[in-house]
Design an enzyme around this catalytic site. Structure first.
Site, PDB file in Angstrom:
ATOM      1  CG  HIS A  59     -42.517 -28.473 -57.146  1.00 53.85           C
ATOM      2  ND1 HIS A  59     -43.720 -29.108 -57.219  1.00 53.85           N
ATOM      3  CD2 HIS A  59     -42.717 -27.231 -57.647  1.00 53.85           C
ATOM      4  CE1 HIS A  59     -44.609 -28.300 -57.764  1.00 53.85           C
ATOM      5  NE2 HIS A  59     -44.037 -27.148 -58.035  1.00 53.85           N
ATOM      6  NE  ARG A  60     -46.832 -27.211 -55.638  1.00 55.69           N
ATOM      7  CZ  ARG A  60     -47.970 -27.714 -56.079  1.00 55.69           C
ATOM      8  NH1 ARG A  60     -48.737 -28.374 -55.227  1.00 55.69           N
ATOM      9  NH2 ARG A  60     -48.363 -27.571 -57.321  1.00 55.69           N
ATOM     10  CD  GLU A  92     -42.122 -23.580 -56.608  1.00 56.18           C
ATOM     11  OE1 GLU A  92     -42.970 -22.927 -57.226  1.00 56.18           O
ATOM     12  OE2 GLU A  92     -42.429 -24.522 -55.840  1.00 56.18           O
ATOM     13  CG  ASP A 140     -46.328 -22.152 -54.768  1.00 53.36           C
ATOM     14  OD1 ASP A 140     -46.089 -21.846 -55.940  1.00 53.36           O
ATOM     15  OD2 ASP A 140     -46.236 -23.323 -54.321  1.00 53.36           O
ATOM     16  CG  HIS A 149     -49.876 -24.502 -55.155  1.00 56.93           C
ATOM     17  ND1 HIS A 149     -51.070 -24.763 -55.795  1.00 56.93           N
ATOM     18  CD2 HIS A 149     -48.939 -24.435 -56.132  1.00 56.93           C
ATOM     19  CE1 HIS A 149     -50.875 -24.856 -57.090  1.00 56.93           C
ATOM     20  NE2 HIS A 149     -49.586 -24.654 -57.323  1.00 56.93           N
ATOM     21  CD  GLU A 205     -45.509 -20.198 -58.874  1.00 62.04           C
ATOM     22  OE1 GLU A 205     -45.021 -21.330 -58.671  1.00 62.04           O
ATOM     23  OE2 GLU A 205     -46.582 -20.007 -59.490  1.00 62.04           O
ATOM     24  CE  LYS A 211     -49.230 -21.252 -57.787  1.00 63.48           C
ATOM     25  NZ  LYS A 211     -48.705 -21.680 -59.054  1.00 63.48           N
ATOM     26  CG  ASP A 233     -43.608 -32.897 -56.532  1.00 60.43           C
ATOM     27  OD1 ASP A 233     -43.502 -31.708 -56.189  1.00 60.43           O
ATOM     28  OD2 ASP A 233     -44.485 -33.310 -57.328  1.00 60.43           O
TER      29      ASP A 233
END
Ligand code: G3P
Ligand code: CA
Length: 247
Positions: free
Chosen positions: A14-15, A41, A43, A56, A116, A118, A238
């Site tokens: 995640h991120r 992933e 943003d 993000h 993603e 955003k 994370d």
């Protein structure tokens, strides 16, 4: 089943790997790779001069040493701020990367990605079309194709219009009864949701309809195990290193 060949794994960083390295940075994607993930992933926002950047929040305040809105800043100004030291001094010198830089690194590392969208408020169309144009022209061909997701429905409609061949995932904080019509209207391949409000019955319904289901942000192995038991296809984490031993 729809899209049984979808290459997304059960654990997605995640991120990058947000508990291990500053989120949405090149160092973060390298950290994710080192932890053993195969997909990350991240943003995407748009700068005022139309550049796709990986960050993000609408504001740079939390994840850089600067202040202000991404959408009101040029890439040159955004790049003058440090995006690593806030996390740990050892990451000083990281900057907010462009989507091009991230794609190059993913190609080098062999990492797949969920991109993603955003958008800053009012930049939904531009963010989607600019991102899809870059993914179309510059996504490393040796990687699995990307999956584009968003909470912003308009952005997904624009993504479909701009590059219908790139798979889309609908992001919902909570899955309501409208999920199926929303997914069908944009021909989404996957459904992504927050794990806290998900029920076993809803997960079963989505999986029975043939849609892969991904949950965010799952940072405990026991919870991931439970979700996998409900049929959840994969989780964003994370701490992917804590979940990977399960799969
Ligand atoms: O894409 C899953 C997850 O990243 C959505 O929430 O706020 O972390 O972008 P957020
Ligand atoms: Ca995200």
């Amino acid at each position: 089943m729809r899209q049984p060949q979808l290459p997304m794994p059960k654990v997605i960083g995640h991120r990058g790997a947000a508990s291990h390295a500053p989120e949405n940075t090149l160092a973060g994607f390298r950290a994710a790779k080192a932890l053993g993930v195969s997909w990350v992933e991240f943003d995407v926002h748009l700068t005022v001069d139309g550049r796709c950047v990986v960050i993000h929040d609408d504001l740079i305040d939390r994840t850089t040493d600067g202040q202000g809105e991404v959408g009101q800043m040029t890439l040159e100004e955004l790049s003058s701020y440090d995006a690593g030291a806030w996390f740990d001094p050892s990451f000083a010198g990281e900057t907010v990367p462009t989507l091009e830089e991230v794609m190059d690194l993913l190609g080098e590392l062999g990492l797949g990605a969920n991109v993603e969208l955003k958008p800053s408020p009012g930049a939904e169309d531009e963010t989607a079309t600019a991102t899809m144009a870059l993914l179309r022209t510059s996504w490393p061909t040796h990687l699995p194709p990307p999956l584009v997701s968003s909470f912003d429905y308009r952005s997904l409609e624009m993504a479909q219009q701009a590059a219908p061949e790139i798979a889309r995932g609908l992001l919902l904080e909570t899955v309501t009864d409208e999920w199926r019509s929303l997914v069908e209207a944009i021909d989404a391949t996957t459904l992504h949701c927050g794990h806290t409000a998900l029920t076993p019955a809803r997960a079963k319904e989505i999986r029975a309809a043939g849609y892969p289901l991904f949950c965010y942000t799952v940072n405990h192995a026991g919870r991931a195990q439970e979700l996998f038991g409900w049929g959840v296809s994969g989780v964003f984490s994370d701490v992917p290193d804590q979940i990977l031993p399960l799969v």
